[in-house]
Design a protein around this motif. Sequence first.
Motif, PDB file in Angstrom:
ATOM      1  N   UNK A  78       1.004  -1.296   0.114  1.00  0.00           N
ATOM      2  CA  UNK A  78       0.078  -0.022   0.141  1.00  0.00           C
ATOM      3  C   UNK A  78       0.748   1.397   0.045  1.00  0.00           C
ATOM      4  N   UNK A  79       2.042   1.163   0.389  1.00  0.00           N
ATOM      5  CA  UNK A  79       3.010   2.347   0.404  1.00  0.00           C
ATOM      6  C   UNK A  79       4.312   2.097  -0.417  1.00  0.00           C
ATOM      7  N   UNK A  80       5.164   2.992  -0.092  1.00  0.00           N
ATOM      8  CA  UNK A  80       6.595   3.048  -1.144  1.00  0.00           C
ATOM      9  C   UNK A  80       7.348   1.526  -0.619  1.00  0.00           C
ATOM     10  N   UNK A  81       8.029   1.380  -1.516  1.00  0.00           N
ATOM     11  CA  UNK A  81       8.905   0.106  -1.004  1.00  0.00           C
ATOM     12  C   UNK A  81       8.426  -0.995  -1.970  1.00  0.00           C
ATOM     13  N   UNK A  82       9.020  -2.034  -2.041  1.00  0.00           N
ATOM     14  CA  UNK A  82       8.737  -3.309  -2.556  1.00  0.00           C
ATOM     15  C   UNK A  82       8.597  -4.362  -1.700  1.00  0.00           C
ATOM     16  N   UNK A  83       7.624  -5.244  -1.636  1.00  0.00           N
ATOM     17  CA  UNK A  83       7.773  -6.477  -0.840  1.00  0.00           C
ATOM     18  C   UNK A  83       8.148  -7.546  -1.604  1.00  0.00           C
ATOM     19  N   UNK A  84       9.138  -8.118  -1.193  1.00  0.00           N
ATOM     20  CA  UNK A  84      10.166  -9.174  -1.693  1.00  0.00           C
ATOM     21  C   UNK A  84      10.264 -10.384  -0.891  1.00  0.00           C
ATOM     22  N   UNK A  85       9.938 -11.537  -1.549  1.00  0.00           N
ATOM     23  CA  UNK A  85       9.910 -12.766  -0.768  1.00  0.00           C
ATOM     24  C   UNK A  85      10.946 -13.411  -1.181  1.00  0.00           C
TER      25      UNK A  85
END
Length: 717
Positions: free
Chosen positions: A517-524
């Motif tokens: 929902x915000x900045x950044x990247x969700x990385x798995x």
Amino acid sequence: MPDRRETAVRHVHYPFTAVVGHDDLKLALILNAVSPRSGGVLVRGEKGTAKSTIVRALAALLPPVAVVAGCRFSCDPAAPDPDCPDGPHDTEGPHTLVRPARLAELPVGASEDRLAGSLDLERALTEGVKAFDPGLLAAAHRGVLYVDEVNLLHDHLVDLLLDAAALGVCYVERDTVSVRHAARFLLVGTMNPEEGELRPQLLDRFGLTVEVVASRDPAERAEVIRRRLAFEDDPEGFTRRWRKDEEALAARIAEARAGLGRVVLPDAALHVIATVCAGFGVDGMRADLVTAHAAVAHAAWRGGTRVTGDDIRQAARLALPHRRRRDPFDAPGLDENELDELLRDAASALEEEPDLDPDPDTGSGPSGEGPDAEPGSPADGSHDGTHDDTHDGARDDAHDGARDGAASPGPARAQDDEPRQGPEPDQEARDAGTGPAPRDEAAPAPGRPTPPAGEPYRVRALTVPGLGAGAPGRRSRARTTHGRVAGARAPSGRLGSPHLTATLRAAAPYQRERGRTGPGLIVRPGDLREAVREGREGNLVLFVVDASGSMAARRRMGAVKGAVLSLLLDAYQRRDKVGLVTFRGAGAELVLPPTSSVEAGAARLRELPTGGRTPLAAGLRRAARVVRAERLRDPARRPLLVVVTDGRATAGTDADVRRAASTLKDVAAVVVDCETGPVRLGLATRLAALLGGEAVGLDHLAAGGLRDLVRERRKVA
């Protein structure tokens, strides 16, 4: 400005002043501590000679440094770096930290990211910000950067750190990061020449060099052991006993640093420095500059205010030996008698210029130290001799059996005995179709006088087919940690070199699904990708040289030695390991165990005796055993077999040769055919077919067709 002292538990190092002997090494390190503009120190010597011990002890003698608190780049509060990535700094208020000078160590396996710094990948992926993660060059700023086994570092890393040392600045342009920060440090590298040399271009980038050897005096060796045992029993107590000497030496270094700006370098001294450097025929102007800086530092160290002839002599002894190498097989060195003669000639040309007389107020000892040198310093003989680097002994012992197999003082003597057969005709007579009757050469009598090697020349590249994964080098194609990016893949184990773009592409399609929902990247973890790089590897080039009577004619053996010397030079430039097997008389011997020191190979080749029968099968069997042993020791390094022979086998049978060749069928091979004369039997070509390789005529080794012949080989190691 208010400051606070940094308090931390520091590892107890062996005291600098407790090291027995090594006056030249101590002096070189001290001159660089007084003036880092001297260009760093390269310490060359055999293992166990206190190289690492004395370098680690040096950092404790350097004056403490004041830094801006919280600055990862050790900015000086009195003059902060305007380009500091952590700046701008507010130097008002209690923001100063006084701490000891740091010793940063660069390990052999370090990457370019670790040395220079790179994008902070964790913050980039989790916070979406571009941040710089500093490397060892930033940690070493205003301290010491120590590189153990510098000759084993990849060349591009050596280039990078030497550029930073020369400029005093580290530039990072990679991974969307553009950073510049100060990197002024005392650079010290150590190396064992048995494990391979630095290229002359890299040698020249070190300001001073010192050769260290263990003392052969039993009394000195006993004192080394006595002190080392006392240190191991009670490190803190031993250090306390030498604290007064350490403090006195540290104070003298600080005093010399403060007096450096008062030292005058007269024009007469500049003329002498230029005369000496020109007289020794060194390339470029770096030698002149380093000698001048070191002479000024030496004058400050002895407490003088003008550079004298002795200052220049001491500086030249340390700055010029490694710059005299003309050939990669030349050992660094300096003829001190020639140095004294050049100094006398220069002084005579200047009509005994008074500026070059020794300073009457300070005197001059063997290393230029004054008579009032502090106890424990190199000027004080009470603590001198030679010290065995027992602190690093465990590491050296562990490496002895697993690393390059450096040559022992004499060749290995284990041999493969072959049954004695009938006589071998004189080869030169057979080549010409005339000559005396055949004579018996079966007895492995003392070899004939060694003919000199022919002049080396540039050879075509010999490569191992296929794609390897060995040590970085310049010979065969390989998957390496350096080189061009050829693709990306999911890591099979621990993440190696991350491929940022591929990682982002893998994670991007799932951001909405993952609730971003915000900045950044969700990385798995499953999104991570590592770069697949393709570069060049170094190989094990194993030479198998026929030294029998059929090769013993002076003209032919001289050409053979010239060819092998040329191939050794090529191996040096391509960062290979080399080994040398010879066969003659009754069997074969491993003259040079696999090593990175091609200089040792050249020395053994020049001394190679010739004569006797031709036990070809024994030579091949010995080569097979060497290859098997090296595959266990270094499985990633692919071998390349270079057999130098005319193909004749007068000891053993054809069946013996076929059986021996079958043990090498999985090894890439090239047979250098040394057969001469109007009538040729083609035996070397048949041997190449048995080995699954190609035969190349000795007179075609430098021809353009050799590369095509090697590329056409279908044998994959």
